[in-house]
Design an enzyme around this catalytic site. Sequence first.
Site, mmCIF file in Angstrom:
data_model
loop_
_atom_site.group_PDB
_atom_site.id
_atom_site.type_symbol
_atom_site.label_atom_id
_atom_site.label_comp_id
_atom_site.label_asym_id
_atom_site.label_seq_id
_atom_site.Cartn_x
_atom_site.Cartn_y
_atom_site.Cartn_z
ATOM 1 N N TYR A 1 -3.291 -0.812 9.840
ATOM 2 C CA TYR A 1 -3.287 -1.236 8.440
ATOM 3 C C TYR A 1 -1.984 -0.796 7.766
ATOM 4 O O TYR A 1 -1.309 -1.586 7.102
ATOM 5 C CB TYR A 1 -4.480 -0.650 7.693
ATOM 6 N N SER B 1 0.841 -1.194 0.000
ATOM 7 C CA SER B 1 0.000 0.000 0.000
ATOM 8 C C SER B 1 0.873 1.238 0.000
ATOM 9 O O SER B 1 1.918 1.278 0.668
ATOM 10 C CB SER B 1 -0.905 0.011 1.237
#
Length: 224
Positions: free
Chosen positions: A94, A80
Amino acid sequence: MHAGDEALRRLRDAVKKLDVGILVNNAGIAKPGAVFLHEADVEAWVRMIRVNLWAVTEVTAAVLPGMLRRGRGAIINMGSASSEGISLPLHTMYSATKRYVAQFSRSLYVEYKSTGIDIQCQVPFFVATTMASGFAATWRPSALVPTADTYARAAVGWIGKGGPLCVPNLRHRLLGWYFATVPGGVQDWFCLRENLRHRKMLRRARSPRASACRPLGHGMPSIE
């Protein structure tokens, strides 16, 4: 034997019967969404770690022996952009799990590049999936948010290219270059403001009153 050990043993047994040429570690969860760390149960963070971190490690370890015997293979880990120099307040866990994926991939790339195995971490920004709804109020396809099909086509074209860390989608690369020109303090302020706004929207949508008043078939999309 622990349940996790048993699952890994069964996975290794299954993989031994397969000729795995390409592994794509794409499973991931963002739930519980935009929250402060103390607002979610520890169990929620453990579930995220199990999927985003442990599963990537276990499945990669299971397929590597076969790839080594054959002297070829590719492992693509989905990271990400939130783990690459950009803070992601209210999505701290996350972002942290994706940072692990990036470092895991970088080091394995160096370890195995001489064996014919290519290991790569792709680090996209938003892609128009229901998972992205856990990060931003605007998550549908747009100029900077490609559809899953569009991203997948770009991602396939980058397998074996771009080194251990890459951004396959051109619009995402442009967005990354733009963020690189913005001072860190400004990035932090903007991301915190937007995520606090989205947290408020999610809390309102999840409230008992909102659930009771919401027509059937018009609920919030799943975050997972």
